[in-house]
Write an enzyme that holds these catalytic residues in place. Structure first.
Site, PDB file in Angstrom:
ATOM      1  N   LYS A  37       0.981  -1.325  -0.064  1.00  0.00           N
ATOM      2  CA  LYS A  37      -0.063   0.022   0.185  1.00  0.00           C
ATOM      3  C   LYS A  37       1.064   1.238   0.124  1.00  0.00           C
ATOM      4  O   LYS A  37       2.091   1.066   0.203  1.00  0.00           O
ATOM      5  CB  LYS A  37      -0.831  -0.170   1.290  1.00  0.00           C
ATOM      6  CG  LYS A  37      -0.134  -0.010   2.704  1.00  0.00           C
ATOM      7  CD  LYS A  37      -1.022  -0.420   3.802  1.00  0.00           C
ATOM      8  CE  LYS A  37      -0.573  -0.220   5.057  1.00  0.00           C
ATOM      9  NZ  LYS A  37      -1.342  -0.750   6.212  1.00  0.00           N
ATOM     10  N   TYR A 263      12.677  31.290   5.404  1.00  0.00           N
ATOM     11  CA  TYR A 263      11.696  32.042   5.452  1.00  0.00           C
ATOM     12  C   TYR A 263      11.484  32.328   7.117  1.00  0.00           C
ATOM     13  O   TYR A 263      12.086  31.851   8.097  1.00  0.00           O
ATOM     14  CB  TYR A 263      10.448  31.236   5.277  1.00  0.00           C
ATOM     15  CG  TYR A 263       9.906  30.957   3.987  1.00  0.00           C
ATOM     16  CD1 TYR A 263       9.692  32.203   2.897  1.00  0.00           C
ATOM     17  CD2 TYR A 263       9.782  29.791   3.409  1.00  0.00           C
ATOM     18  CE1 TYR A 263       9.283  32.129   1.753  1.00  0.00           C
ATOM     19  CE2 TYR A 263       9.537  29.428   2.090  1.00  0.00           C
ATOM     20  CZ  TYR A 263       9.360  30.589   1.170  1.00  0.00           C
ATOM     21  OH  TYR A 263       9.127  30.467  -0.183  1.00  0.00           O
TER      22      TYR A 263
HETATM   23  C1  LIG Z   1      -0.480  -1.700   6.849  1.00  0.00           C
HETATM   24  C2  LIG Z   1      -1.125  -3.006   7.497  1.00  0.00           C
HETATM   25  C3  LIG Z   1      -0.215  -4.132   7.536  1.00  0.00           C
HETATM   26  C4  LIG Z   1       1.335  -4.285   7.472  1.00  0.00           C
HETATM   27  O1  LIG Z   1       1.867  -3.597   8.781  1.00  0.00           O
HETATM   28  P1  LIG Z   1       3.286  -3.420   9.004  1.00  0.00           P
HETATM   29  O2  LIG Z   1       3.594  -2.937  10.376  1.00  0.00           O
HETATM   30  O3  LIG Z   1       3.746  -2.519   7.833  1.00  0.00           O
HETATM   31  O4  LIG Z   1       3.978  -5.077   8.480  1.00  0.00           O
HETATM   32  C5  LIG Z   1      -0.688  -5.284   7.990  1.00  0.00           C
HETATM   33  N1  LIG Z   1      -2.160  -5.345   8.153  1.00  0.00           N
HETATM   34  C6  LIG Z   1      -2.892  -4.293   7.937  1.00  0.00           C
HETATM   35  C7  LIG Z   1      -4.579  -4.506   8.228  1.00  0.00           C
HETATM   36  C8  LIG Z   1      -2.360  -2.925   7.865  1.00  0.00           C
HETATM   37  O5  LIG Z   1      -3.215  -1.959   7.598  1.00  0.00           O
END
Ligand SMILES: *Cc1c(COP(=O)(O)O)cnc(C)c1O
Length: 367
Positions: A37, A263
């Site tokens: 993701k 800035y």
């Molecule tokens: C993002 C996510 C993962 C992966 O988690 P990591 O800590 O990056 O291994 C697994 N399950 C769900 C539901 C997630 O949202």
């Protein structure tokens, strides 16, 4: 040819190492789901997913349907789980062969109706139980209603049962996590019995794999570990960060004591000083929290702190006493100065730094 300009270099050999390492932590017959993701945690989803498919991952997970479509368009053929499917995207799930995580009775009803309208048979879905994360998930009280819906139709079939651990990286919360694992176990047993068939069970994220060797069931969902971070220094030692964020100095200037930089005159020189301009800013994902010395970059082996406010397209670093010139390379993070260190010094975590790297930053793939 040496690469130059602002860039994220991604080492696919390191990705292969991390994949094999995480696989070595789970039983041989446990399936491995690669979580890609948020653009593969910022590393560029298509090359990363193609490499993981080649390495033999069993499954992919994305958060949103649009991310699954990108994978299908790129020729990814392995099953793809959509962690946060939404009602308005269910048709696309079916069209692109994506497996939604169903997290409420309403959503189950809606998906069954969609599957029926599309003349599906045994369309694979996953059900998420809320066991304590209190984010998405079906409440234990709704199990009978779900069973009634599922046993009344042949258009969908439950392929997986999942839950999400809220505190798998925090060993002070071991009792809480064991409680989550127990209640998931109990719910899954009950569910499979009422359903009349077995499903894939999955709860472990990366820290679940590394800290809870008993929670694997038949699949794990790993994200951050693939990219080289284990939420704990003792695991980080065995993992390899796959991304290196680098740039080159655009300009070097000298100012006198009392003059200011950036800035709002956010850095006032306490002595005469030299500084360099780096072509990277909050528009690239280096947020303002990294300013005011909260981060340092490496220039020719020396540490140069960020001066004052980070601008949208650039920031300035203190190079007083550092031997460097226009065009010299600067390293924001790499395997020797991991994103975790840069993030934690500024008060955030590796996940946020990595996923924040914007599309404007070109990615280059090695290995
Ligand atoms: C993002 C996510 C993962 C992966 O988690 P990591 O800590 O990056 O291994 C697994 N399950 C769900 C539901 C997630 O949202």
């Amino acid at each position: 040819m040496a690469l130059t300009g602002t860039r994220l270099e991604v080492d696919l050999t390191a990705l292969a190492h991390n994949f094999q390492y995480l696989k070595s932590k789970i039983p041989e017959d446990t399936l491995f789901m690669s979580v890609v993701k948020a653009n593969a945690y910022g590393h560029g989803v298509v090359p990363v997913a193609q490499k993981l498919q080649e390495l033999g991952t069993d499954y992919f997970a994305v958060a949103y349907v649009e991310e699954g479509v990108v994978l299908r368009d790129a020729g990814i053929t392995k099953p793809i789980l959509v962690l946060h499917a939404q009602q308005h995207t269910l048709q696309t799930c079916i069209d692109r062969c994506l497996e939604p995580v169903i997290y409420s009775v309403e959503m189950l009803e809606a998906f069954i109706a969609f599957a029926k309208a599309n003349s599906q048979k045994s369309y694979p879905i996953h059900l998420e139980f809320n066991t304590g994360m209190n984010r998405l998930g079906i409440d234990p009280n709704d199990v009978p209603k779900c069973i009634e819906l599922l046993n009344g139709t042949a258009v969908v079939k439950v392929r997986g049962l999942q839950s999400h651990l809220a505190a798998s990286e925090d060993l002070n919360e071991r009792d809480f996590t064991m409680g989550q694992i127990k209640s998931f176990e109990h719910l899954s047993n009950q569910f499979e019995e009422l359903l009349g068939y077995k499903c894939l069970r999955h709860t472990d994220n990366t820290s679940g794999i590394l800290n809870y060797n008993d929670g694997h069931y038949n699949m794990v969902r790993s994200g951050i570990g693939l990219y080289g971070y284990g939420n704990d220094l003792k695991f980080d030692a065995d993992l390899r960060p796959i991304g290196s964020l680098k740039s080159n100095i655009s300009q070097i200037r000298h100012i006198k004591k009392g003059e200011s930089v950036s800035y709002n005159r956010s850095h006032i020189a306490e002595t005469d000083m030299d500084y360099a301009v780096i072509p990277l800013g909050h528009g690239d994902g280096i947020n303002r929290i990294y300013g005011y010395g909260k981060s340092s970059v490496r220039v020719n082996g020396k540490w140069a702190p960020a001066l004052g406010i980070i601008c949208m397209d650039m920031f300035m670093i203190d190079i007083t006493g550092i031997d460097c010139k226009i065009g010299d390379e600067v390293v924001l993070f790499d395997k020797d100065h991991p994103a975790r260190d840069m993030a934690e010094k500024a008060g955030t975590i590796s996940y946020e730094l990595l996923t924040g790297i914007q599309n404007r930053v070109p990615r280059y793939y090695m290995g």
